[in-house]
Design a protein around this motif. Structure first.
Motif, PDB file in Angstrom:
ATOM      1  N   ASP A   1       0.986   7.948   8.410  1.00 58.24           N
ATOM      2  CA  ASP A   1       0.991   7.592   9.825  1.00 58.24           C
ATOM      3  C   ASP A   1       0.972   6.065   9.972  1.00 58.24           C
ATOM      4  N   PRO A   2       2.140   5.430  10.052  1.00 59.98           N
ATOM      5  CA  PRO A   2       2.209   3.973  10.164  1.00 59.98           C
ATOM      6  C   PRO A   2       1.493   3.419  11.387  1.00 59.98           C
ATOM      7  N   ALA A   3       1.249   4.250  12.397  1.00 56.45           N
ATOM      8  CA  ALA A   3       0.585   3.796  13.619  1.00 56.45           C
ATOM      9  C   ALA A   3      -0.933   3.949  13.543  1.00 56.45           C
ATOM     10  N   PHE A   4      -1.450   4.341  12.407  1.00 59.68           N
ATOM     11  CA  PHE A   4      -2.891   4.543  12.236  1.00 59.68           C
ATOM     12  C   PHE A   4      -3.665   3.294  12.665  1.00 59.68           C
ATOM     13  N   ASP A   5      -4.684   3.476  13.535  1.00 60.97           N
ATOM     14  CA  ASP A   5      -5.432   2.354  14.108  1.00 60.97           C
ATOM     15  C   ASP A   5      -6.555   1.927  13.165  1.00 60.97           C
ATOM     16  N   LEU A   6      -6.315   0.874  12.409  1.00 58.24           N
ATOM     17  CA  LEU A   6      -7.302   0.415  11.446  1.00 58.24           C
ATOM     18  C   LEU A   6      -8.452  -0.334  12.091  1.00 58.24           C
ATOM     19  N   SER A   7      -8.221  -0.983  13.219  1.00 53.77           N
ATOM     20  CA  SER A   7      -9.292  -1.760  13.843  1.00 53.77           C
ATOM     21  C   SER A   7     -10.418  -0.851  14.316  1.00 53.77           C
ATOM     22  N   GLU A   8     -10.081   0.246  14.961  1.00 51.22           N
ATOM     23  CA  GLU A   8     -11.085   1.203  15.414  1.00 51.22           C
ATOM     24  C   GLU A   8     -11.745   1.884  14.220  1.00 51.22           C
ATOM     25  N   PHE A   9     -10.953   2.206  13.217  1.00 44.32           N
ATOM     26  CA  PHE A   9     -11.484   2.846  12.014  1.00 44.32           C
ATOM     27  C   PHE A   9     -12.491   1.926  11.325  1.00 44.32           C
ATOM     28  N   GLU A  10     -12.189   0.639  11.265  1.00 46.58           N
ATOM     29  CA  GLU A  10     -13.101  -0.319  10.635  1.00 46.58           C
ATOM     30  C   GLU A  10     -14.438  -0.361  11.366  1.00 46.58           C
ATOM     31  N   ARG A  11     -14.392  -0.413  12.677  1.00 47.41           N
ATOM     32  CA  ARG A  11     -15.626  -0.464  13.461  1.00 47.41           C
ATOM     33  C   ARG A  11     -16.496   0.759  13.188  1.00 47.41           C
ATOM     34  N   GLU A  12     -15.889   1.930  13.162  1.00 46.59           N
ATOM     35  CA  GLU A  12     -16.644   3.160  12.939  1.00 46.59           C
ATOM     36  C   GLU A  12     -17.156   3.249  11.507  1.00 46.59           C
ATOM     37  N   LEU A  13     -16.369   2.763  10.557  1.00 46.41           N
ATOM     38  CA  LEU A  13     -16.790   2.814   9.158  1.00 46.41           C
ATOM     39  C   LEU A  13     -17.976   1.874   8.908  1.00 46.41           C
ATOM     40  N   LEU A  14     -17.951   0.706   9.534  1.00 44.39           N
ATOM     41  CA  LEU A  14     -19.081  -0.222   9.423  1.00 44.39           C
ATOM     42  C   LEU A  14     -20.351   0.413   9.976  1.00 44.39           C
ATOM     43  N   GLN A  15     -20.252   1.065  11.115  1.00 40.47           N
ATOM     44  CA  GLN A  15     -21.410   1.718  11.706  1.00 40.47           C
ATOM     45  C   GLN A  15     -21.915   2.854  10.819  1.00 40.47           C
TER      46      GLN A  15
ATOM     47  N   ILE B   1       0.829  -1.203   0.000  1.00 42.49           N
ATOM     48  CA  ILE B   1       0.000   0.000   0.000  1.00 42.49           C
ATOM     49  C   ILE B   1       0.862   1.252   0.000  1.00 42.49           C
ATOM     50  N   ARG B   2       1.941   1.237   0.752  1.00 40.27           N
ATOM     51  CA  ARG B   2       2.836   2.402   0.739  1.00 40.27           C
ATOM     52  C   ARG B   2       3.426   2.596  -0.662  1.00 40.27           C
ATOM     53  N   ALA B   3       3.807   1.506  -1.286  1.00 45.38           N
ATOM     54  CA  ALA B   3       4.355   1.591  -2.643  1.00 45.38           C
ATOM     55  C   ALA B   3       3.314   2.140  -3.611  1.00 45.38           C
ATOM     56  N   LEU B   4       2.091   1.625  -3.522  1.00 45.53           N
ATOM     57  CA  LEU B   4       1.032   2.077  -4.422  1.00 45.53           C
ATOM     58  C   LEU B   4       0.740   3.562  -4.231  1.00 45.53           C
TER      59      LEU B   4
END
Length: 215
Positions: A181-195, A111-114
């Protein structure tokens, strides 16, 4: 008609070498960025001459096009495996979001490369058109999902085009977030995006909405 075995072997070796070069380019892009990714650096990473690279890829632009195709194809296969067999349109929507984000999370180098390539797309011949075609296909597929959900009574009346473009743009912006931001929290982001998209696409009580609009 039988294929000459030596020709088949040669084609297989050539394809394998192209994949090897493409994967090395992804690693260099992720580590060195767009400007630091040169044919010489890639060749050095592989331990081969620049001539080997030029034999398989005529230019840096052609090689970066291969990177875009490789990552998009890999992501597509990843998602197809995880979306197969969804029991409902809502389930398919959840699988789409989760599969996208799980790919981003587990393939951060790719993803970083893309994103390095796409951030410099105007400087790379063929890449804008290649990515635009991929995006159009993705949005079209999402529109079909939302249309199907509406016909099945699972989704409300928000136009499918708006939902599809919004979801795709959100996921794409997430790729850029990971890049910065390599430390970006995808798990929390996924939960909020689903909602968020459950609410955006879901059924609503029209009377309640109309009443709220007059308060």
């Amino acid at each position: 008609m039988r294929t000459n075995s030596s020709e088949s072997d040669s084609s297989f070796i050539g394809t394998a070498r192209r994949v090897q070069i493409t994967q090395a380019t992804i690693e260099v892009l992720a580590a060195e960025g767009y400007t630091g990714t040169t044919m010489a650096v890639i060749a050095g990473r592989l331990g081969v001459s620049k001539g080997i690279l030029s034999y398989h890829f005529a230019s840096k632009a052609e090689l970066l096009q291969a990177v875009v195709r490789f990552v998009l194809s890999e992501a597509g296969e990843w998602m197809e495996q995880r979306m197969h067999g969804a029991a409902s349109f809502r389930g398919a929507l959840h699988s789409y979001i989760s599969a996208n984000l799980s790919y981003l999370d587990s393939h951060r180098t790719e993803i970083r490369a893309l994103t390095e390539v796409l951030a410099n797309a105007r400087a790379t011949e063929g890449v804008p058109e290649l990515f635009a075609a991929s995006q159009a296909q993705a949005v079209h597929a999402l529109e079909a999902l939302f249309d199907g959900g509406r016909r099945a009574g699972e989704f409300g009346d928000v136009p499918s085009r708006i939902l599809a473009v919004s979801l795709r743009a959100t996921i794409d912006s997430t790729s850029e977030s990971l890049r910065s931001d390599p430390a970006f929290d995808l798990s929390e982001f996924e939960r909020e995006l689903l909602q968020l998209f459950d609410r955006a696409a879901g059924q609503y009580d029209q009377i309640t909405l109309e009443g709220a609009s007059h308060e």
